[in-house]
Design a protein around this motif. Structure first.
Motif, PDB file in Angstrom:
ATOM      1  N   ASP A 110      14.167 -16.104  18.585  1.00 32.89           N
ATOM      2  CA  ASP A 110      14.961 -14.877  18.692  1.00 32.89           C
ATOM      3  C   ASP A 110      14.388 -13.841  17.740  1.00 32.89           C
ATOM      4  N   ILE A 163      15.136  -9.636  16.506  1.00 32.08           N
ATOM      5  CA  ILE A 163      15.888  -8.381  16.591  1.00 32.08           C
ATOM      6  C   ILE A 163      15.056  -7.304  15.910  1.00 32.08           C
ATOM      7  N   GLU A 178      14.447   0.026  17.022  1.00 37.65           N
ATOM      8  CA  GLU A 178      13.608   0.803  17.936  1.00 37.65           C
ATOM      9  C   GLU A 178      12.468   1.477  17.174  1.00 37.65           C
ATOM     10  N   ASN A 205      13.977  -9.410  32.434  1.00 32.73           N
ATOM     11  CA  ASN A 205      14.892  -8.334  32.049  1.00 32.73           C
ATOM     12  C   ASN A 205      16.355  -8.815  32.101  1.00 32.73           C
ATOM     13  N   PRO A 206      17.285  -7.999  31.642  1.00 33.38           N
ATOM     14  CA  PRO A 206      18.691  -8.446  31.598  1.00 33.38           C
ATOM     15  C   PRO A 206      19.265  -8.802  32.961  1.00 33.38           C
ATOM     16  N   THR A 214      14.354   0.188  23.616  1.00 31.79           N
ATOM     17  CA  THR A 214      15.490  -0.648  24.009  1.00 31.79           C
ATOM     18  C   THR A 214      15.240  -1.344  25.345  1.00 31.79           C
ATOM     19  N   SER A 243      13.993  -5.014  25.562  1.00 34.53           N
ATOM     20  CA  SER A 243      14.886  -6.159  25.347  1.00 34.53           C
ATOM     21  C   SER A 243      14.837  -7.120  26.531  1.00 34.53           C
ATOM     22  N   ARG A 255      13.693 -14.467  22.771  1.00 36.39           N
ATOM     23  CA  ARG A 255      14.690 -13.468  23.149  1.00 36.39           C
ATOM     24  C   ARG A 255      14.574 -12.284  22.209  1.00 36.39           C
ATOM     25  N   THR A 277      15.739  -8.483  21.120  1.00 29.32           N
ATOM     26  CA  THR A 277      16.773  -7.452  21.185  1.00 29.32           C
ATOM     27  C   THR A 277      16.288  -6.252  20.385  1.00 29.32           C
ATOM     28  N   ILE A 279      17.342  -2.652  19.012  1.00 31.83           N
ATOM     29  CA  ILE A 279      18.536  -1.855  18.786  1.00 31.83           C
ATOM     30  C   ILE A 279      18.151  -0.404  18.469  1.00 31.83           C
TER      31      ILE A 279
END
Lengths: 108, 111
Positions: A10, A12, A15, A38-39, A79, A82, A103, A105, A107
């Motif tokens: 993971d 995070i 941007e 993608n999501p 973003t 992600s 994964r 992310t 932000i």
């Protein structure tokens, strides 16, 4: 059978930051693919890279087959970057074996 | 250029009902075709692959079956769905030793 491990699991990012994702594989392979899921679940082809370095916009990838790893670089993250990033390698009988995924992310 | 179509995008089915997911490829001949399942948001598991019409190889014993009635058509089926069949199913095509491309996937929920 072949083992494919990705790191980190993971990540995070703020941007605009840069990142490096790693894919280690246990056996010799003759090609390697990077995907972005993608999501919505769609798997998007990023790179088909048996060896060497390729670049596509803010993304680049390097595979060092002799040392059994590949790196995916994401620069100036957005973003929309992600999602989950997978590497995948072929095994003997027409199987594309996937790594464990990273994964990401991003932000704002 | 080659395209791959997979439908439906989402499906909710009761336990014990049958299943049929279809995948078709355009713009290529005699592709290798694959069905994968993703159960937990990461990690894809190969279920079936096919190198030609009527030729199906199964990677994992399960409640599912696959068929390839035409060169560019691959179908995933079940006679009676189980709760454990829920997941995200992806169809893919590729040539031997070449790049693989995936369809948009079907999210199956068995209730």
């Amino acid at each position: 059978g072949i083992q494919v491990e990705q790191s980190p699991p993971d990540l995070i990012l703020q941007e605009g930051a840069n990142s490096t994702l790693r894919c280690n594989f246990s056996d010799s392979v003759n090609n390697l693919q990077w995907f972005h899921q993608n999501p919505w679940g769609q798997l998007i082809n990023l790179f088909y890279i048996p060896s060497g370095t390729k670049q596509n916009g803010r993304l680049s990838a390097t595979t060092v087959a002799t040392e059994r790893y590949s790196l995916l670089y994401i620069s100036s993250s957005q973003t929309t970057d992600s999602g989950v990033y997978f590497c995948a390698v072929p095994t003997g009988a027409n199987n594309l074996f996937f790594g464990t995924g990273t994964r990401l992310t991003v932000i704002p | 250029s080659q395209t791959i179509h997979q439908w439906p995008a989402t499906l909710v089915q009761p336990v014990g009902s049958p299943l049929s997911l279809e995948c078709t490829v355009e713009g290529t001949s005699n592709p290798n075709l694959y069905w994968y399942r993703q159960a937990a948001g990461r990690g894809l598991q190969l279920l079936f692959y096919s190198v030609g019409i009527g030729q199906i190889s199964s990677e994992v014993p399960q409640n599912l079956s696959a068929s390839r009635p035409q060169d560019r058509q691959f179908i995933l089926s079940s006679k009676k769905l189980l709760l454990s069949d829920s997941g995200f199913y992806l169809c893919a095509w590729g040539g031997r030793g070449s790049e693989a491309f995936f369809g948009q996937g079907t999210r199956l929920t068995v209730v």
